[in-house]
Design a protein around this motif. Structure first.
Motif, PDB file in Angstrom:
ATOM      1  N   LEU A   1      50.029  25.764 -74.295  1.00 61.10           N
ATOM      2  CA  LEU A   1      49.149  26.619 -75.101  1.00 61.10           C
ATOM      3  C   LEU A   1      49.433  28.101 -74.827  1.00 61.10           C
ATOM      4  O   LEU A   1      49.408  28.926 -75.747  1.00 61.10           O
ATOM      5  N   ASN A   2      49.712  28.452 -73.573  1.00 56.03           N
ATOM      6  CA  ASN A   2      50.089  29.830 -73.250  1.00 56.03           C
ATOM      7  C   ASN A   2      51.395  30.227 -73.928  1.00 56.03           C
ATOM      8  O   ASN A   2      51.522  31.349 -74.438  1.00 56.03           O
ATOM      9  N   ILE A   3      52.352  29.329 -73.950  1.00 60.06           N
ATOM     10  CA  ILE A   3      53.630  29.622 -74.604  1.00 60.06           C
ATOM     11  C   ILE A   3      53.435  29.825 -76.097  1.00 60.06           C
ATOM     12  O   ILE A   3      53.971  30.774 -76.683  1.00 60.06           O
ATOM     13  N   ILE A   4      52.654  28.955 -76.729  1.00 57.12           N
ATOM     14  CA  ILE A   4      52.379  29.105 -78.165  1.00 57.12           C
ATOM     15  C   ILE A   4      51.655  30.417 -78.426  1.00 57.12           C
ATOM     16  O   ILE A   4      51.933  31.110 -79.413  1.00 57.12           O
ATOM     17  N   TRP A   5      50.714  30.767 -77.555  1.00 60.06           N
ATOM     18  CA  TRP A   5      49.976  32.034 -77.683  1.00 60.06           C
ATOM     19  C   TRP A   5      50.953  33.211 -77.750  1.00 60.06           C
ATOM     20  O   TRP A   5      50.873  34.058 -78.633  1.00 60.06           O
ATOM     21  N   TRP A   6      51.898  33.263 -76.796  1.00 57.30           N
ATOM     22  CA  TRP A   6      52.844  34.376 -76.738  1.00 57.30           C
ATOM     23  C   TRP A   6      53.826  34.355 -77.898  1.00 57.30           C
ATOM     24  O   TRP A   6      54.240  35.416 -78.382  1.00 57.30           O
ATOM     25  N   ILE A   7      54.207  33.180 -78.353  1.00 55.55           N
ATOM     26  CA  ILE A   7      55.095  33.097 -79.522  1.00 55.55           C
ATOM     27  C   ILE A   7      54.416  33.704 -80.734  1.00 55.55           C
ATOM     28  O   ILE A   7      55.031  34.459 -81.500  1.00 55.55           O
TER      29      ILE A   7
ATOM     30  N   SER B   1      56.749  41.150 -86.911  1.00 58.39           N
ATOM     31  CA  SER B   1      56.509  41.325 -88.350  1.00 58.39           C
ATOM     32  C   SER B   1      55.974  42.723 -88.655  1.00 58.39           C
ATOM     33  O   SER B   1      56.311  43.303 -89.692  1.00 58.39           O
ATOM     34  N   TRP B   2      55.155  43.280 -87.764  1.00 56.73           N
ATOM     35  CA  TRP B   2      54.681  44.659 -87.967  1.00 56.73           C
ATOM     36  C   TRP B   2      55.827  45.651 -87.857  1.00 56.73           C
ATOM     37  O   TRP B   2      55.901  46.612 -88.621  1.00 56.73           O
ATOM     38  N   LEU B   3      56.702  45.442 -86.882  1.00 54.46           N
ATOM     39  CA  LEU B   3      57.844  46.340 -86.725  1.00 54.46           C
ATOM     40  C   LEU B   3      58.759  46.292 -87.941  1.00 54.46           C
ATOM     41  O   LEU B   3      59.300  47.321 -88.358  1.00 54.46           O
ATOM     42  N   ILE B   4      58.905  45.132 -88.529  1.00 57.77           N
ATOM     43  CA  ILE B   4      59.713  45.015 -89.743  1.00 57.77           C
ATOM     44  C   ILE B   4      58.997  45.657 -90.921  1.00 57.77           C
ATOM     45  O   ILE B   4      59.616  46.348 -91.731  1.00 57.77           O
ATOM     46  N   ALA B   5      57.691  45.465 -91.014  1.00 52.51           N
ATOM     47  CA  ALA B   5      56.933  46.045 -92.131  1.00 52.51           C
ATOM     48  C   ALA B   5      56.961  47.570 -92.117  1.00 52.51           C
ATOM     49  O   ALA B   5      56.982  48.203 -93.182  1.00 52.51           O
TER      50      ALA B   5
ATOM     51  N   VAL C   1      67.992  39.963 -84.994  1.00 56.08           N
ATOM     52  CA  VAL C   1      66.602  40.054 -85.446  1.00 56.08           C
ATOM     53  C   VAL C   1      66.312  38.957 -86.462  1.00 56.08           C
ATOM     54  O   VAL C   1      65.275  38.292 -86.402  1.00 56.08           O
ATOM     55  N   ARG C   2      67.243  38.745 -87.373  1.00 57.17           N
ATOM     56  CA  ARG C   2      67.056  37.720 -88.393  1.00 57.17           C
ATOM     57  C   ARG C   2      66.971  36.326 -87.758  1.00 57.17           C
ATOM     58  O   ARG C   2      66.129  35.521 -88.140  1.00 57.17           O
ATOM     59  N   GLN C   3      67.809  36.051 -86.771  1.00 53.64           N
ATOM     60  CA  GLN C   3      67.780  34.747 -86.113  1.00 53.64           C
ATOM     61  C   GLN C   3      66.488  34.536 -85.326  1.00 53.64           C
ATOM     62  O   GLN C   3      65.938  33.430 -85.304  1.00 53.64           O
ATOM     63  N   VAL C   4      66.005  35.588 -84.685  1.00 54.61           N
ATOM     64  CA  VAL C   4      64.730  35.492 -83.959  1.00 54.61           C
ATOM     65  C   VAL C   4      63.590  35.223 -84.936  1.00 54.61           C
ATOM     66  O   VAL C   4      62.723  34.376 -84.678  1.00 54.61           O
ATOM     67  N   LEU C   5      63.595  35.912 -86.066  1.00 56.48           N
ATOM     68  CA  LEU C   5      62.561  35.682 -87.079  1.00 56.48           C
ATOM     69  C   LEU C   5      62.596  34.259 -87.609  1.00 56.48           C
ATOM     70  O   LEU C   5      61.543  33.618 -87.767  1.00 56.48           O
ATOM     71  N   ILE C   6      63.787  33.755 -87.887  1.00 59.08           N
ATOM     72  CA  ILE C   6      63.917  32.387 -88.388  1.00 59.08           C
ATOM     73  C   ILE C   6      63.422  31.386 -87.346  1.00 59.08           C
ATOM     74  O   ILE C   6      62.690  30.445 -87.666  1.00 59.08           O
ATOM     75  N   ALA C   7      63.795  31.592 -86.096  1.00 57.31           N
ATOM     76  CA  ALA C   7      63.366  30.681 -85.026  1.00 57.31           C
ATOM     77  C   ALA C   7      61.844  30.703 -84.861  1.00 57.31           C
ATOM     78  O   ALA C   7      61.207  29.641 -84.768  1.00 57.31           O
TER      79      ALA C   7
ATOM     80  N   ASP D   1      59.646  31.554 -87.083  1.00 60.66           N
ATOM     81  CA  ASP D   1      59.045  30.979 -88.280  1.00 60.66           C
ATOM     82  C   ASP D   1      59.104  29.455 -88.244  1.00 60.66           C
ATOM     83  O   ASP D   1      58.129  28.781 -88.598  1.00 60.66           O
ATOM     84  N   ARG D   2      60.205  28.917 -87.781  1.00 58.39           N
ATOM     85  CA  ARG D   2      60.325  27.455 -87.696  1.00 58.39           C
ATOM     86  C   ARG D   2      59.394  26.873 -86.638  1.00 58.39           C
ATOM     87  O   ARG D   2      58.944  25.744 -86.758  1.00 58.39           O
TER      88      ARG D   2
END
Length: 97
Positions: free
Chosen positions: A13-19, A27-31, A42-48, A50-51
């Motif tokens: 649950l802690n790991i999911i929290w940080w993810i 997403s804010w930094l991209i916005a 950056v794109r690969q991190v976003l895809i990971a 998101d999955r």
């Protein structure tokens, strides 16, 4: 044995929290164009991310109304994780111990 399972669940649950937190900040930094998605890393991190988070968000997005660009499902997941960690898991731990 059950105490070990509760501790492992708490760690997950802690790991999911940080993810979720990292995904929100990214997403804010991209916005705000601080970083862009043309960078392969950056794109690969976003895809990971998101999955990882899409299966968690999907049931909540089905229930919640569509608010356009505002997605409150991460907030709902964080609230559920907090309730699990602070209310439910300690009660189970006390009942077992």
């Amino acid at each position: 044995m059950l105490i070990a399972i509760i501790q492992i669940l708490n760690i997950l649950l802690n790991i999911i929290w940080w993810i979720i937190i990292i995904q929100a900040i990214l997403s804010w930094l991209i916005a705000f164009n601080v970083i862009n998605t043309y960078n392969d890393f950056v794109r690969q991190v976003l895809i990971a991310l998101d999955r990882i988070t899409t299966p968690i968000y999907r049931p909540i997005r089905k229930i919640m109304p569509d608010l356009g660009a505002l997605d409150l499902s991460p907030l709902v997941v964080l609230l559920a994780i907090y309730i699990l960690q602070q209310v439910i898991l300690p009660q189970i731990y006390l009942a077992v111990a």
